[in-house]
Design a protein around this motif. Structure first.
Motif, short mmCIF file in Angstrom:
data_model
loop_
_atom_site.label_atom_id
_atom_site.label_comp_id
_atom_site.label_asym_id
_atom_site.label_seq_id
_atom_site.Cartn_x
_atom_site.Cartn_y
_atom_site.Cartn_z
N TYR A 151 0.10 10.82 -10.12
CA TYR A 151 -0.89 10.12 -9.30
C TYR A 151 -2.12 11.01 -9.13
O TYR A 151 -2.00 12.16 -8.71
N LEU A 152 -3.29 10.46 -9.47
CA LEU A 152 -4.55 11.15 -9.24
C LEU A 152 -4.94 10.89 -7.79
O LEU A 152 -5.15 9.74 -7.39
N VAL A 153 -5.01 11.96 -6.99
CA VAL A 153 -5.28 11.82 -5.57
C VAL A 153 -6.53 12.64 -5.22
O VAL A 153 -6.58 13.85 -5.47
N ARG A 172 -10.50 -1.79 -5.01
CA ARG A 172 -11.73 -2.51 -5.32
C ARG A 172 -11.49 -3.34 -6.57
O ARG A 172 -10.47 -3.19 -7.23
N GLU A 173 -12.44 -4.14 -6.90
CA GLU A 173 -12.32 -5.00 -8.08
C GLU A 173 -12.12 -4.18 -9.35
O GLU A 173 -11.37 -4.57 -10.24
N ASP A 174 -12.77 -3.03 -9.44
CA ASP A 174 -12.74 -2.25 -10.67
C ASP A 174 -11.88 -0.99 -10.61
O ASP A 174 -11.75 -0.28 -11.61
N ALA A 175 -11.26 -0.69 -9.46
CA ALA A 175 -10.47 0.54 -9.37
C ALA A 175 -9.55 0.54 -8.16
O ALA A 175 -9.83 -0.10 -7.15
N ILE A 176 -8.46 1.27 -8.30
CA ILE A 176 -7.59 1.59 -7.17
C ILE A 176 -7.65 3.10 -7.04
O ILE A 176 -7.34 3.83 -7.98
N MET A 220 0.83 -1.19 0.00
CA MET A 220 0.00 0.00 0.00
C MET A 220 0.87 1.25 0.00
O MET A 220 1.98 1.24 0.52
N ILE A 221 0.32 2.30 -0.52
CA ILE A 221 1.01 3.59 -0.54
C ILE A 221 0.64 4.33 0.74
O ILE A 221 -0.54 4.50 1.05
N GLY A 222 1.63 4.79 1.48
CA GLY A 222 1.39 5.50 2.74
C GLY A 222 1.57 7.00 2.63
O GLY A 222 0.92 7.77 3.33
N LYS A 223 2.46 7.43 1.72
CA LYS A 223 2.74 8.85 1.56
C LYS A 223 3.30 9.07 0.16
O LYS A 223 4.05 8.24 -0.35
N LEU A 224 2.93 10.19 -0.44
CA LEU A 224 3.48 10.59 -1.73
C LEU A 224 4.05 12.00 -1.61
O LEU A 224 3.42 12.88 -1.03
N SER A 225 5.23 12.19 -2.18
CA SER A 225 5.84 13.51 -2.23
C SER A 225 6.24 13.79 -3.67
O SER A 225 6.83 12.92 -4.33
N GLY A 226 5.90 14.96 -4.15
CA GLY A 226 6.23 15.32 -5.52
C GLY A 226 5.87 16.76 -5.81
O GLY A 226 5.82 17.60 -4.91
#
Length: 154
Positions: free
Chosen positions: A26-28, A54-58, A1-7
């Motif tokens: 990344y779309l957040v 989910r089955e159809d999306a993250i 899993m992603i816990g933090k994003l920096s950019g």
């Protein structure tokens, strides 16, 4: 899993942003509070992330601080409260006031959020009454409330 994003902030939409992390955008999804607080296009930014698989999306949900992230997790733990409703609540009621609103059984502030009607607001108030009251009474620091995820017993 992603816990933090920096950019670098690439662009904004009404309820989300694209964060460029070393060439990957990344779309957040985020609350209005986080979107208003994080900066402008081209600014460096860091977000705490909740990943919904989910089955159809993250789907990624971003937060400016861990207090907002913990409230998001607590709100969405209630049956019928999805991620969009959780972000909508945090957009109209800042995290430092959500616990007080729940402890005071203030249904009016919750129903200001998109997708939260009187029935869902009542469910939230009922299910979170004891947990939120404890959270709202935690000691404050200069920056706000002390983040104590252990109070959220599920």
């Amino acid at each position: 899993m992603i816990g933090k994003l920096s950019g670098i902030i690439d662009s904004f939409a009404s309820t989300s942003l694209i964060l460029d992390v070393q060439g990957v955008g990344y779309l957040v999804n985020a609350s209005q509070r986080t979107l208003g607080k994080i900066g402008s296009k081209g600014d460096p930014a860091s977000l705490y992330i909740e990943t919904n698989v989910r089955e159809d999306a993250i789907t990624l949900f971003g937060f400016a601080d861990t207090v907002e992230q913990e409230w998001f997790k607590l709100l969405t733990s209630v049956q019928g409260v999805g991620a969009k409703a959780g972000l909508a609540i945090l957009s109209v009621c800042p995290p430092e006031k959500v616990g007080l609103a729940i402890a005071a059984q203030d249904k009016a502030i919750l129903t200001q959020a998109d997708g939260v009607g009187p029935t869902l607001a009542t469910t939230l108030l009922t299910e979170l009454k004891t947990k939120a009251a404890h959270w709202a009474l935690l000691p404050r620091t200069v920056a706000g409330f002390v983040a104590q995820p252990s109070v959220f017993k599920r």
